[in-house]
Design an enzyme around this catalytic site. Structure first.
Site, PDB file in Angstrom:
ATOM      1  N   ASP A   8      43.780 -43.836  16.998  1.00 34.02           N
ATOM      2  CA  ASP A   8      45.123 -43.281  16.711  1.00 34.02           C
ATOM      3  C   ASP A   8      45.815 -42.631  17.915  1.00 34.02           C
ATOM      4  OD1 ASP A   8      44.135 -44.031  14.244  1.00 34.02           O
ATOM      5  OD2 ASP A   8      44.460 -42.115  13.249  1.00 34.02           O
ATOM      6  N   ASP A  46      47.035 -45.353  12.604  1.00 34.84           N
ATOM      7  CA  ASP A  46      47.443 -44.794  11.328  1.00 34.84           C
ATOM      8  C   ASP A  46      48.739 -45.532  10.963  1.00 34.84           C
ATOM      9  OD1 ASP A  46      46.366 -42.767   9.621  1.00 34.84           O
ATOM     10  OD2 ASP A  46      47.962 -41.374  10.172  1.00 34.84           O
ATOM     11  N   HIS A  48      51.138 -45.711   7.717  1.00 28.56           N
ATOM     12  CA  HIS A  48      51.457 -45.314   6.343  1.00 28.56           C
ATOM     13  C   HIS A  48      52.783 -45.876   5.829  1.00 28.56           C
ATOM     14  CE1 HIS A  48      48.240 -42.386   6.473  1.00 28.56           C
ATOM     15  NE2 HIS A  48      48.804 -41.638   7.389  1.00 28.56           N
ATOM     16  N   HIS A  52      53.711 -42.465   1.201  1.00 31.31           N
ATOM     17  CA  HIS A  52      52.288 -42.093   1.177  1.00 31.31           C
ATOM     18  C   HIS A  52      52.090 -40.678   0.626  1.00 31.31           C
ATOM     19  CE1 HIS A  52      48.108 -41.594   2.364  1.00 31.31           C
ATOM     20  NE2 HIS A  52      48.083 -42.922   2.359  1.00 31.31           N
ATOM     21  N   HIS A  81      54.428 -39.011   9.051  1.00 30.88           N
ATOM     22  CA  HIS A  81      53.979 -39.462  10.374  1.00 30.88           C
ATOM     23  C   HIS A  81      53.502 -40.910  10.287  1.00 30.88           C
ATOM     24  CE1 HIS A  81      50.272 -38.249   8.343  1.00 30.88           C
ATOM     25  NE2 HIS A  81      49.672 -39.158   9.101  1.00 30.88           N
ATOM     26  N   LYS A 106      45.134 -48.508   9.147  1.00 31.88           N
ATOM     27  CA  LYS A 106      44.555 -47.766   8.027  1.00 31.88           C
ATOM     28  C   LYS A 106      45.599 -46.834   7.431  1.00 31.88           C
ATOM     29  CE  LYS A 106      42.824 -44.265  11.205  1.00 31.88           C
ATOM     30  NZ  LYS A 106      43.602 -43.119  10.732  1.00 31.88           N
ATOM     31  N   CYS A 151      40.649 -37.783  12.361  1.00 29.46           N
ATOM     32  CA  CYS A 151      40.321 -39.215  12.428  1.00 29.46           C
ATOM     33  C   CYS A 151      39.176 -39.534  13.390  1.00 29.46           C
ATOM     34  CB  CYS A 151      41.574 -40.021  12.719  1.00 29.46           C
ATOM     35  SG  CYS A 151      42.710 -39.937  11.300  1.00 29.46           S
TER      36      CYS A 151
HETATM   37  C1  VGL Z   1      45.311 -38.019  11.388  1.00 29.38           C
HETATM   38  C2  VGL Z   1      46.058 -36.398   9.941  1.00 29.38           C
HETATM   39  C3  VGL Z   1      46.734 -37.351   9.206  1.00 29.38           C
HETATM   40  C4  VGL Z   1      44.517 -38.349  12.614  1.00 29.38           C
HETATM   41  C5  VGL Z   1      45.968 -38.979  10.648  1.00 29.38           C
HETATM   42  O1  VGL Z   1      44.764 -39.413  13.228  1.00 29.38           O
HETATM   43  O2  VGL Z   1      43.635 -37.542  12.985  1.00 29.38           O
HETATM   44  N1  VGL Z   1      45.351 -36.736  11.015  1.00 29.38           N
HETATM   45  N2  VGL Z   1      46.679 -38.633   9.568  1.00 29.38           N
HETATM   46 ZN    ZN Z   2      47.895 -40.088   8.609  1.00 23.79          ZN
END
Ligand code: VGL
Ligand code: ZN
Length: 201
Positions: A8, A46, A48, A52, A81, A106, A151
């Protein structure tokens, strides 16, 4: 065979992004420098839908960082995000991606978050990363990226549970919250994940 997973490293987790990880951009030169040491480099994103349910904006009266019960899981509510197709989903321009052989996305199911690059938070749906790495005869998995306490942590833990020798690169990640980072490190040690600095690779 050794694989590096870039977790990510997307604009929304970098300074100026929607869910910016403090000092997150400091990892990029480190991540760029180590890629040549690996047989395989893969990345996660990430990814979404706007609807979401991990987004505070999709719950009435909820605030960012509230914790709710989402289909039986404790869920931190985040600012919107990494909305599919937005600039925030893109890798940092400073990140070298030429060696990235595959990208695993994901967080597409609005009912369950997916911190790990391997499985959703219910551990019921796989992204395909485990089978992909096993198909490439990877034995050792090294994890870096953002965020250290979400993550990257869950990806390292799932890598170990999937049977890989797993290394969490402590200087190639940054956390959202110091207390949750410390809890993550304690749990990773209990799971026999190796915590290493990239200078020792
Ligand atoms: C993440 C919070 C929400 C991450 C992703 O990549 O760590 N944290 N979505
Ligand atoms: Zn996320």
């Amino acid at each position: 065979m050794k694989a590096l997973i870039l977790v990510d490293i997307q604009n929304d987790f970098l300074p100026g992004g929607a869910l910016a990880v403090p000092d997150g951009d400091a990892i990029i030169p480190i991540v760029n420098a180590i890629q040549s040491k690996f047989d395989l480099v893969v990345a996660s994103q990430d990814w979404h839908p706007k609807t979401h349910k991990s987004f505070a904006s999709n719950h009435e009266k909820a605030q960012v960082l509230d914790v709710i019960d989402l289909n039986g899981n404790l869920q931190v509510l985040w600012p919107d995000h990494c909305v599919q197709g937005s600039e925030g989903t893109q890798f940092s321009e400073a990140l070298h991606t030429d060696k990235v052989a595959a990208i695993f996305r994901k967080g597409m199911d609005i009912e369950v978050d997916s911190y790990s690059a391997f499985y959703d938070n219910n551990h019921s749906n796989a992204t395909g990363l485990e089978a992909y790495l096993k198909g490439k005869e990877i034995s050792d998995v090294y994890v870096c990226g953002l965020a250290a306490d979400y993550c990257v942590y869950y990806t390292a833990k799932d890598a170990k549970l999937a049977g890989f020798n797993t290394y969490y690169l402590t200087d190639a990640t940054r956390c959202i919250d110091q207390a949750s980072y410390e809890a993550a490190l304690t749990d990773l040690k209990a799971h026999k994940v190796h915590l290493v600095e990239t200078s020792n690779l």
